[in-house]
Design a protein around this motif. Structure first.
Motif, PDB file in Angstrom:
ATOM      1  N   GLN A  52      65.836  10.179  52.275  1.00  0.00           N
ATOM      2  CA  GLN A  52      66.695   9.891  53.420  1.00  0.00           C
ATOM      3  C   GLN A  52      68.159   9.805  52.993  1.00  0.00           C
ATOM      4  O   GLN A  52      69.049  10.296  53.684  1.00  0.00           O
ATOM      5  N   GLU A  53      68.414   9.191  51.843  1.00  0.00           N
ATOM      6  CA  GLU A  53      69.788   9.103  51.354  1.00  0.00           C
ATOM      7  C   GLU A  53      70.334  10.484  51.040  1.00  0.00           C
ATOM      8  O   GLU A  53      71.494  10.778  51.310  1.00  0.00           O
ATOM      9  N   PHE A  54      69.513  11.356  50.490  1.00  0.00           N
ATOM     10  CA  PHE A  54      69.944  12.724  50.187  1.00  0.00           C
ATOM     11  C   PHE A  54      70.300  13.458  51.469  1.00  0.00           C
ATOM     12  O   PHE A  54      71.292  14.171  51.545  1.00  0.00           O
ATOM     13  N   ALA A  55      69.479  13.277  52.512  1.00  0.00           N
ATOM     14  CA  ALA A  55      69.747  13.935  53.786  1.00  0.00           C
ATOM     15  C   ALA A  55      71.042  13.406  54.396  1.00  0.00           C
ATOM     16  O   ALA A  55      71.797  14.165  55.002  1.00  0.00           O
ATOM     17  N   GLN A  56      71.318  12.133  54.217  1.00  0.00           N
ATOM     18  CA  GLN A  56      72.551  11.573  54.754  1.00  0.00           C
ATOM     19  C   GLN A  56      73.764  12.124  54.020  1.00  0.00           C
ATOM     20  O   GLN A  56      74.791  12.373  54.625  1.00  0.00           O
ATOM     21  N   VAL A  57      73.639  12.345  52.714  1.00  0.00           N
ATOM     22  CA  VAL A  57      74.741  12.932  51.950  1.00  0.00           C
ATOM     23  C   VAL A  57      74.944  14.377  52.376  1.00  0.00           C
ATOM     24  O   VAL A  57      76.063  14.858  52.509  1.00  0.00           O
ATOM     25  N   ALA A  58      73.860  15.093  52.655  1.00  0.00           N
ATOM     26  CA  ALA A  58      73.944  16.499  53.024  1.00  0.00           C
ATOM     27  C   ALA A  58      74.566  16.683  54.409  1.00  0.00           C
ATOM     28  O   ALA A  58      75.066  17.765  54.714  1.00  0.00           O
ATOM     29  N   GLU A  59      74.551  15.653  55.250  1.00  0.00           N
ATOM     30  CA  GLU A  59      75.131  15.787  56.579  1.00  0.00           C
ATOM     31  C   GLU A  59      76.639  15.966  56.535  1.00  0.00           C
ATOM     32  O   GLU A  59      77.226  16.524  57.446  1.00  0.00           O
ATOM     33  N   PRO A  62      80.420  20.900  54.445  1.00  0.00           N
ATOM     34  CA  PRO A  62      81.085  21.821  55.369  1.00  0.00           C
ATOM     35  C   PRO A  62      80.109  22.798  56.018  1.00  0.00           C
ATOM     36  O   PRO A  62      79.034  23.079  55.485  1.00  0.00           O
ATOM     37  N   PHE A  63      80.522  23.331  57.176  1.00  0.00           N
ATOM     38  CA  PHE A  63      79.677  24.254  57.920  1.00  0.00           C
ATOM     39  C   PHE A  63      79.388  25.509  57.111  1.00  0.00           C
ATOM     40  O   PHE A  63      78.286  26.061  57.173  1.00  0.00           O
ATOM     41  N   LEU A  64      80.354  25.965  56.332  1.00  0.00           N
ATOM     42  CA  LEU A  64      80.183  27.194  55.548  1.00  0.00           C
ATOM     43  C   LEU A  64      79.057  27.055  54.522  1.00  0.00           C
ATOM     44  O   LEU A  64      78.283  27.988  54.298  1.00  0.00           O
ATOM     45  N   VAL A  65      78.934  25.869  53.929  1.00  0.00           N
ATOM     46  CA  VAL A  65      77.862  25.629  52.957  1.00  0.00           C
ATOM     47  C   VAL A  65      76.504  25.664  53.654  1.00  0.00           C
ATOM     48  O   VAL A  65      75.541  26.271  53.159  1.00  0.00           O
ATOM     49  N   SER A  66      76.411  25.035  54.818  1.00  0.00           N
ATOM     50  CA  SER A  66      75.164  25.064  55.579  1.00  0.00           C
ATOM     51  C   SER A  66      74.808  26.485  55.991  1.00  0.00           C
ATOM     52  O   SER A  66      73.643  26.887  55.940  1.00  0.00           O
ATOM     53  N   LEU A  67      75.816  27.250  56.387  1.00  0.00           N
ATOM     54  CA  LEU A  67      75.598  28.639  56.761  1.00  0.00           C
ATOM     55  C   LEU A  67      75.112  29.455  55.561  1.00  0.00           C
ATOM     56  O   LEU A  67      74.206  30.285  55.678  1.00  0.00           O
ATOM     57  N   GLY A  68      75.666  29.191  54.393  1.00  0.00           N
ATOM     58  CA  GLY A  68      75.238  29.887  53.172  1.00  0.00           C
ATOM     59  C   GLY A  68      73.793  29.594  52.823  1.00  0.00           C
ATOM     60  O   GLY A  68      73.022  30.493  52.475  1.00  0.00           O
ATOM     61  N   TRP A  69      73.400  28.310  52.898  1.00  0.00           N
ATOM     62  CA  TRP A  69      72.017  27.956  52.621  1.00  0.00           C
ATOM     63  C   TRP A  69      71.079  28.599  53.631  1.00  0.00           C
ATOM     64  O   TRP A  69      69.999  29.075  53.287  1.00  0.00           O
ATOM     65  N   GLY A  70      71.463  28.598  54.884  1.00  0.00           N
ATOM     66  CA  GLY A  70      70.641  29.226  55.920  1.00  0.00           C
ATOM     67  C   GLY A  70      70.461  30.710  55.669  1.00  0.00           C
ATOM     68  O   GLY A  70      69.364  31.259  55.831  1.00  0.00           O
TER      69      GLY A  70
END
Length: 90
Positions: A52-59, A62-70
């Motif tokens: 849960q702590e990891f997910a909170q850090v991941a929130e 930046p949007f670009l990083v999330s887009l890259g992982w996706g």
């Protein structure tokens, strides 16, 4: 006839005792299973908290990083689907 009745009553007593022992064994197994599940839940609690702590850090990324992982996950999934299609199934 009296000897047969005594023998049959002894057999019935043995059967009853065996049935009671089987019931108590089942109850002991249930108790043991319940305590094992409880111990596993307590042991896994820190791992759940860390996730849960990891997910909170991941929130906060930046949007670009999330887009890259996706995009990486999508390309990997598409690659696997092409391999399955090329081999005509699993």
């Amino acid at each position: 006839p009296a000897a047969r009745r005594a023998a049959s009553s002894r057999a019935a007593l043995r059967t009853t005792t065996k049935a009671k022992a089987t019931t108590s064994n089942k109850m002991a197994e249930r108790v043991a299973l319940g305590s094992a599940v409880g111990a596993a839940a307590i042991a896994l609690a820190p791992a759940a908290q860390a996730a849960q702590e990891f997910a909170q850090v991941a929130e906060g990324e930046p949007f670009l990083v999330s887009l890259g992982w996706g995009a990486l996950m999508a390309s990997f999934s598409f690659s696997l689907s092409l391999v399955v299609w090329g081999r005509s199934g699993l």
